[in-house]
Design a protein around this motif. Structure first.
Motif, PDB file in Angstrom:
ATOM      1  N   VAL A 182      -7.493  -0.833   3.684  1.00 23.21           N
ATOM      2  CA  VAL A 182      -8.529   0.209   3.571  1.00 23.21           C
ATOM      3  C   VAL A 182      -9.947  -0.305   3.846  1.00 23.21           C
ATOM      4  CG1 VAL A 182      -7.168   1.546   1.920  1.00 23.21           C
ATOM      5  CG2 VAL A 182      -8.807  -0.163   1.069  1.00 23.21           C
ATOM      6  N   GLN A 212      -3.139   5.234   1.842  1.00 20.14           N
ATOM      7  CA  GLN A 212      -4.027   4.111   2.119  1.00 20.14           C
ATOM      8  C   GLN A 212      -3.844   3.580   3.544  1.00 20.14           C
ATOM      9  OE1 GLN A 212      -2.487   1.862  -1.141  1.00 20.14           O
ATOM     10  NE2 GLN A 212      -4.010   2.634  -2.605  1.00 20.14           N
ATOM     11  N   SER A 254       0.843  -1.190   0.000  1.00 16.57           N
ATOM     12  CA  SER A 254       0.000   0.000   0.000  1.00 16.57           C
ATOM     13  C   SER A 254       0.877   1.238   0.000  1.00 16.57           C
ATOM     14  CB  SER A 254      -0.920   0.012   1.230  1.00 16.57           C
ATOM     15  OG  SER A 254      -0.160   0.022   2.419  1.00 16.57           O
ATOM     16  N   TYR A 273      -8.588   4.782  -2.906  1.00 13.18           N
ATOM     17  CA  TYR A 273      -9.298   3.722  -2.179  1.00 13.18           C
ATOM     18  C   TYR A 273      -9.121   2.418  -2.946  1.00 13.18           C
ATOM     19  CZ  TYR A 273     -12.557   0.715   0.080  1.00 13.18           C
ATOM     20  OH  TYR A 273     -13.078  -0.380   0.754  1.00 13.18           O
TER      21      TYR A 273
END
Length: 774
Positions: free
Chosen positions: A630, A580, A576, A623
């Motif tokens: 997330v 995030q 990530s 997202y």
């Protein structure tokens, strides 16, 4: 012209017969399951090396030890062994993992029906030809507890079904003088079994074992330390008259990790294995077994196999009890009934047929793991290599911790609390057996694999205990939780400085909070104070200049800020970017919001986070629903005084990230997590912080949802969520009642759910910004 009398008679007969017209059969939950959803590892379709769902389409039973499934590939990051875009099948295995990457494991006891000359290597998709076969894609069918396909090269129809510890395969052959069932005993999804043994017991049965060690690759290509032996007992419906063993002469000096096993040189040796006709017993490094026979057109030949991780005796007993005869259809129906019972824990009405299919398939995927790891007599292999007897719990395995603590295990605390209790017992006793003083974060077949980060088992234990799921050794579980956060935690230094320092610091802060809450409930005031203080260590890596989380080196100095800033993938993060991962402060949202500049600023930032994500929800820098960090973020709006935005975002994700198709999961299924998120979100409930017993209320997809509760753990029988005026446009909650009384909170606690009752939500097409603010 017909007489009035004759006309009346005809009309009466018509009415009589029409009254006996069979009514359309009401669909049961199991009828909605589509095991092909997510069954692809395609990098091209995903747009990233992580691939898509990585599920398997084969037959299984709820939380069963056996998964009888087609396998199309043995190598690479193809954990399920199957990918829909492949056009050849190399065989049907008895064990599979669901939705995982990292090379995967299992895929043991690979069975293939063939005709003609015997081939001893599978060959490759679009490459070297072996015993694998092209298959008719249109013929492929899968449902809960059943799979079938037509193998084009051999004109054989294969059908599969399963019981908990055993499986049966039914092959319909063409007319052929040299038909065959062959079994690759060395096959393993992410590598190879390193040693095998097979013995012909009588004219219908064989037995043996397959030893799988880290030297043979497997989980993480050996880095996951998977070390297990699968024992089998298999019976054939046709007598063993012309049979034998093949054995490849693998030199002792050869390494046997994935890159070695899949090399042309290695596969050439396998393809030229010695064929030992009539051999009744053999131990070796690369063995297979075959039995040949003549068949008439349409003749069915069956093989049924029991497995055990303890002994051949256990495998034989499992098979004898579960599949005593050759009634394939009966075993299939039993599997279907088991699924129908398990899936009936949640009943939904409303929604489209596709939405029900996606829902019940998602629920199905949450009921595969953590699977049983013990025989029918309760015996299981412990982490000490000894056989133990389970008495108060079922020994379970495959705990994909970093994934499942977020949605999967919270879902099970409602519908299957006994499974959560079993998993905790399995992890706690495993630590004892392996003489480890901490909890494993990604357990596989007793292995402390060390995969991923954080202390997810601590989260699961805390969440369970606080929900009164406590049928485990609480003092021992608590001590292991303390030891875990001491071994893997931010400590007195107050941050983690490793290469993924942001992710570790935030994850560790959360599980230190979990220990503080567990200490509080157990009356350990000093520990509560200590770990509550440590749980705030996330603040130590928030850079006020950059206004975001930033990693530090081991000496506490900021690491250089990249040109892409918080958008830089892997900058202090695990799979990530800081944008995030930075939202993961579930235990102190108020503190996080204050650091970030207040509610209005955070809501605007969250809106940008969602609005910049692609509509198809595939892997991206905003997202990123395909990955777990997330998964709680859509529900943060509830904590920010804007619950209508949680309702909007969760419905958007349900619509765009889940579909009734092979590509219907935008990311790895991850052992139930991706699907559990959908089940909870579409039901209208999802936690932000496992361990605080609060579920955020969001917009249900269905008109009604009935959650069946376990009487051992719950006061009520069912909890119902009813959405009036619900539709694809009416996604916003206008008002609510709980058990007939006006309800203006945007959350429920666990006690309210397990006490039973009914939450009624009235829906509309515009936000009611005054609801849910109490």
């Amino acid at each position: 012209m017909k007489s009035t009398f004759a006309y009346s008679i005809a009309l009466g007969i018509t009415i009589l017969f029409s009254s006996f017209t069979p009514k359309p059969k009401t669909k049961q939950p199991a009828d909605y399951v589509n095991p092909f959803i997510g069954a692809t590892t395609s990098i091209g379709l995903a747009g990233t090396y992580h691939g898509l769902g990585k599920t398997f389409p084969g037959a299984a039973t709820p939380f069963g030890m056996v998964q009888v499934s087609p396998n199309t590939i043995t190598g690479g990051d193809n954990g399920s062994g199957y990918s829909d875009e492949h056009r050849t099948i190399e065989g049907f295995a008895l064990t599979q993992m669901s939705g995982i990457g990292w090379y995967g494991d299992m895929g043991n006891f690979l069975v293939m029906p063939t005709t003609g000359a015997l081939k001893t290597a599978a060959g490759k998709e679009n490459g070297t030809k072996g015993y694998r076969s092209v298959y008719d894609k249109k013929s492929e069918k899968a449902s809960a507890g059943y799979y079938s396909v037509q193998l084009t090269d051999y004109a054989v129809k294969a059908e599969l079904t399963a019981a908990t510890h055993s499986g049966v395969m039914r092959f319909t052959f063409p007319e052929n003088k040299q038909s065959r069932i062959q079994i690759d005993l060395a096959r393993r999804v992410g590598g190879t079994s390193t040693l095998q043994y097979v013995k012909v017991v009588n004219d219908h049965a064989i037995e043996g074992w397959m030893k799988c060690t880290p030297d043979g690759g497997g989980w993480g290509n050996g880095d996951g330390l998977a070390d297990y032996t699968v024992y089998f007992y298999a019976e054939f419906s046709k007598p063993l008259k012309n049979y034998g063993v093949w054995s490849a002469a693998i030199p002792d000096t050869w390494k046997r990790k994935a890159e070695n096993v899949f090399s042309e040189e290695y596969q050439s040796v396998v393809a030229h294995s010695a064929i030992l006709k009539g051999t009744k017993e053999k131990e070796g490094k690369r063995l297979g077994f075959y039995t040949e026979f003549a068949t008439k057109k349409g003749e069915q030949v069956l093989i049924k196999t029991g497995i055990s991780y303890n002994s051949i005796t256990g495998a034989k007993a499992n098979l004898g009890i579960e599949i005593p005869d050759w009634n394939f259809d009966q075993i299939h129906e039993q599997a279907r009934l088991k699924w129908n019972d398990a899936l009936s824990k949640i009943k939904v009405t409303g929604g489209t047929e596709d939405e029900k299919t996606v829902f019940y398939t998602a629920l199905y995927h949450t009921l595969i793991d953590p699977r049983t790891f013990e025989d029918l007599d309760g015996n299981y292999l412990g982490g000490d290599g000894k056989i133990h007897q389970s008495k108060q719990f079922t020994k379970r395995t495959i705990f994909s911790g970093w994934d499942v603590f977020r949605s999967q295990m919270p879902l099970q605390t409602i519908i299957n609390p006994v499974v959560v209790n079993d998993m905790i017992n399995s992890l706690v006793t495993l630590a004892d057996e392996k003489q480890k003083d901490y909890l494993e974060r990604w357990e596989l077949l007793n292995a402390y694999s060390g995969c991923m980060i954080g202390n997810p088992a601590v989260s699961v234990i805390t969440d369970a205990y606080r929900k009164n799921i406590r049928n485990f050794d609480v003092p021992k579980a608590y001590q292991l939780s303390v030891n875990s956060v001491e071994k893997f935690g931010n400590g007195d230094r107050g941050f983690s400085g490793e290469s993924v320092g942001i992710a570790r610091t935030l994850e560790y802060a959360y599980t230190e909070w979990c220990v503080a809450m567990l200490a509080k409930d157990l009356g350990k005031a000093a520990d509560e104070e200590k770990y509550a203080k440590r749980s705030l260590s996330y603040k130590n890596i928030f850079d006020p200049e950059k206004k975001w989380f930033r990693p530090k080196d081991e000496n506490g100095n900021w690491l250089p800020w990249p040109a892409k800033g918080r958008m830089q993938q892997d900058y202090g993060c695990m799979e990530s970017n800081p944008y995030q991962q930075g939202w993961f402060v579930p235990h102190d949202i108020e503190g996080m919001v204050n650091l970030m500049g207040g509610k209005e600023h955070v809501i605007a930032d969250l809106n940008a986070f969602f609005d910049n994500a692609p509509e198809n929800m595939k892997w991206n820098d905003y997202y990123n629903h395909p990955n777990e960090p997330v998964h709680h973020v859509p529900f943060l709006y509830n904590r920010l005084g804007a619950p209508w935005l949680t309702q909007k975002r969760s419905r958007d994700i349900c619509r765009n990230a889940y579909h009734n198709s092979v590509e219907g999961l935008v990311g790895n299924e991850d052992v139930g997590q991706m699907s559990a998120w959908y089940v909870l979100a579409t039901a209208g409930l999802h936690p932000v912080c496992p361990g605080d017993n609060r579920y955020e209320i969001t917009s249900p997809l269905f008109n009604s949802v009935e959650l069946k509760l376990d009487p051992t753990y719950a006061k009520g029988k069912t909890f119902n969520i009813i959405a009036k005026n619900n539709s694809a446009e009416n996604i916003y909650i206008q008002k609510a009642t709980l058990n007939g009384k006006v309800y203006n909170k945007c959350y429920l606690n666990h006690d309210q759910i397990i006490s039973g009752g009914t939450l009624v939500l009235t829906m509309g097409n515009q936000p009611n910004k005054n609801w849910g603010l109490e």
